[in-house]
Design an enzyme around this catalytic site. Structure first.
Site, PDB file in Angstrom:
ATOM      1  N   ASP A  64       0.846  -1.200   0.000  1.00 55.21           N
ATOM      2  CA  ASP A  64       0.000   0.000   0.000  1.00 55.21           C
ATOM      3  C   ASP A  64       0.882   1.251   0.000  1.00 55.21           C
ATOM      4  OD1 ASP A  64      -2.033   1.833   0.294  1.00 55.21           O
ATOM      5  OD2 ASP A  64      -3.042   0.745   1.897  1.00 55.21           O
ATOM      6  N   ASP A  65       0.823   2.032  -1.088  1.00 56.04           N
ATOM      7  CA  ASP A  65       1.562   3.300  -1.204  1.00 56.04           C
ATOM      8  C   ASP A  65       3.078   3.108  -1.306  1.00 56.04           C
ATOM      9  OD1 ASP A  65      -0.858   4.546  -1.055  1.00 56.04           O
ATOM     10  OD2 ASP A  65      -0.434   5.726   0.737  1.00 56.04           O
ATOM     11  N   CYS A 102      -5.643   4.034  -4.315  1.00 58.22           N
ATOM     12  CA  CYS A 102      -5.845   2.646  -3.886  1.00 58.22           C
ATOM     13  C   CYS A 102      -7.132   1.946  -4.334  1.00 58.22           C
ATOM     14  CB  CYS A 102      -5.708   2.543  -2.374  1.00 58.22           C
ATOM     15  SG  CYS A 102      -6.432   3.900  -1.465  1.00 58.22           S
ATOM     16  N   HIS A 158     -10.851  -2.155   1.539  1.00 54.26           N
ATOM     17  CA  HIS A 158     -11.003  -0.825   0.933  1.00 54.26           C
ATOM     18  C   HIS A 158     -11.721  -0.843  -0.416  1.00 54.26           C
ATOM     19  CE1 HIS A 158      -9.175   3.480   0.451  1.00 54.26           C
ATOM     20  NE2 HIS A 158     -10.462   3.490   0.777  1.00 54.26           N
TER      21      HIS A 158
END
Length: 526
Positions: A64-65, A102, A158
């Site tokens: 993530d990121d 995301c 998410h």
């Protein structure tokens, strides 16, 4: 003279007879080493046949990121020895793309469709927003479950949770362990939303449909690693395994045990230091997961994919140097991904190579369902391509173009114009329109590099950029004035995609989601 006993020969014969009988019986019932070997060979062949009859296990690790300059094998100062080793042993994907943020990336991965057809093209799904990945679209885990797989998700969902139909267990997964929303404290697992002056705070850590309060106080990456170990131990070996691991790391808040930060005492920028520690901790977890798979005997029949969901955020410690821009923009720093694939099932001549074939995150759906699992995708309207033969045979990619995004929010005009933020890639060429983001597309090196790059001097109100990405991956030379015919051709393509797209669906957050109405938990409310 001693008399001769006529009974002795009879007794002696009887003794000899019994001895020979025992010897014969023993000999015929001794284990025959040749027969034993034959039996073992038969059993081994049977086991091999069973292994070969099982579809490959699939492990998909999603960071993530994580930025382009946040892994060791891209010459980062961050130490990622496990990712470096796995990438070196597999196929590095160096022309591979994800979405700028995301939720759209996760949506494309699990649906095989561009976000312009799922309504997720504007942004990520807000914590308290009544939104989720369209429930009428078949998902990757649903198709793999049809193919006989056990399906598990460990990490950050998410993709919406406001109604039960959106929950991971209702989208094809047999089990869910992790968080439903897009972020949260890595120790307390609380998340906060701010709506019209109201502060909404609640707990978000789940095991299937139940809150897991035992996770409180424990670091997220460690929890996910332990859960994966348990799933591997408990896995029914008569089924192939699909495990989707969307790590919560390295997304903010920037939290990690201090021991990992001490490794980077030489990094003076605190955000970068903590981000580096989080990345190394996640890298350690990846290594432990692979070792667990090897120790369990599953590794030899496993395909492992590693990917990031979008570029790094320079505002929160990530970095994409030397690429232009960062997370939530149309520049390469947001959409060009870190990724690789590794498997003993790949031919030896392609292991340890780098693929420059154009590939998009939506391609994993058909690649894994049809290419790896051998399951039909007939009747599915996918934007992704099956890339399995491209990866294992190095044939030319069927993908010649991809839509990075078309975001008409909030006006949603009937016709496409260059006012709309959009980007498309066709072969070597990339066209950007509208507002690309990242403050005009700056180049940002880590502060400790002591590099001050020249920044773009685009005129105010500029709406079109054209780059030869193959020759200029850092997007330094805008060629839009030199090739107006290519600009027109790519604009026509964007117009066609826009005509067939659906409007963005990005509802505002609602106070109805308040966790205090549901026992302090972020859970379905509609």
């Amino acid at each position: 003279m001693t008399g001769f006993n006529l009974q002795r020969p009879t007794q002696l014969g009887a003794i000899i007879g019994v001895f020979l009988l025992v010897l014969y019986f023993t000999w015929t019932h001794l284990p025959n080493p040749h027969k034993a070997n034959d039996t073992m060979k038969f059993k081994a062949k049977g086991t091999q046949k069973l292994r070969r009859s099982l579809k490959p296990n699939i492990i998909f690790l999603l960071a993530d990121d994580l930025g382009y300059n946040d892994v060791g094998y891209h010459s980062s100062e961050i130490k990622t020895p496990n990712l470096d080793k796995l990438a070196q042993e597999g196929i590095k994907l160096e022309n591979y793309y994800v979405q700028k943020v995301c939720s759209p990336s996760r949506g494309q991965l699990l649906s095989g469709k561009y976000q312009i057809y799922t309504g997720l093209q504007h942004s990520y799904i807000l914590t308290a927003s009544p939104n989720c990945l369209r429930t009428d679209i078949p998902t990757l885990p649903e198709k793999l479950r049809e193919a006989g797989y056990a399906t598990h998700i460990v990490g950050k969902w998410h993709l919406g949770y406001y109604k039960e139909e959106c929950h991971p267990l209702n989208r094809g997964f047999d089990s869910f362990y992790g968080i439903l929303t897009g972020k949260g404290d890595h120790y307390t697992h609380n998340n906060t939303a701010y709506i019209d002056g109201h502060i909404l705070n609640g707990y978000d850590f789940w095991k299937n449909h139940d809150p897991d309060f035992s996770a409180d106080g424990h670091y997220s990456t460690f929890l996910y690693q332990d859960r994966i170990n348990q799933l591997i131990d408990d896995h029914d070996r008569s089924k192939p395994l699909f495990m989707y691991v969307p790590f919560q790391a390295v997304h903010s808040p920037l939290q990690v045990p201090d021991s990992y930060c001490l490794i980077y005492h030489n990094i003076t920028e605190l955000k970068r230091q903590r981000f580096a520690g989080m990345t190394t901790c996640m890298d350690e977890a990846v290594g432990n997961i692979v070792n667990k798979l090897k120790g369990s005997g599953l590794w030899r029949n496993t395909v492992l994919i590693f990917s990031t969901d979008n570029g790094g955020s320079v505002l929160r410690g990530g970095n994409n140097w030397p690429l232009r821009g960062w997370k939530n923009s149309m520049w390469e720093g947001a959409v060009r991904a870190v990724g690789f694939v590794l498997s003993d099932l790949l031919p030896t001549n392609v292991r340890g190579t780098t693929s420059k074939q154009l590939m998009d995150i939506s391609d994993w759906f058909p690649t894994l369902v049809q290419g790896v699992a051998g399951h039909s995708i007939e009747g599915l309207d996918l934007d992704g391509y099956d890339m399995w033969d491209v990866l294992r045979s190095q044939v030319e990619s069927p993908r010649l173009e991809l839509v990075h995004n078309i975001d008409p929010w909030p006006n949603n005009p009937a016709k496409f114009s260059t006012e709309i933020s959009a980007a498309i890639r066709v072969r070597d060429w990339k066209l950007i329109t509208g507002d690309p983001g990242s403050e005009g597309g700056k180049w940002i090196a880590p502060s400790d590099y002591n590099i001050t790059p020249d920044q773009p001097l685009d005129p105010e109100g500029k709406k079109i950029w054209l780059f030869n990405i193959t020759a200029d991956p850092c997007e330094k030379v805008d060629l839009s004035n030199h090739h107006p015919e290519i600009v027109e051709s790519l604009l026509d393509k964007l117009k066609g995609y826009y005509q067939n797209s659906i409007s963005p669906f990005h509802p505002p957050e609602t106070i109805q989601a308040d966790p205090q109405l549901r026992g302090g938990l972020w859970r379905a409310w509609a």
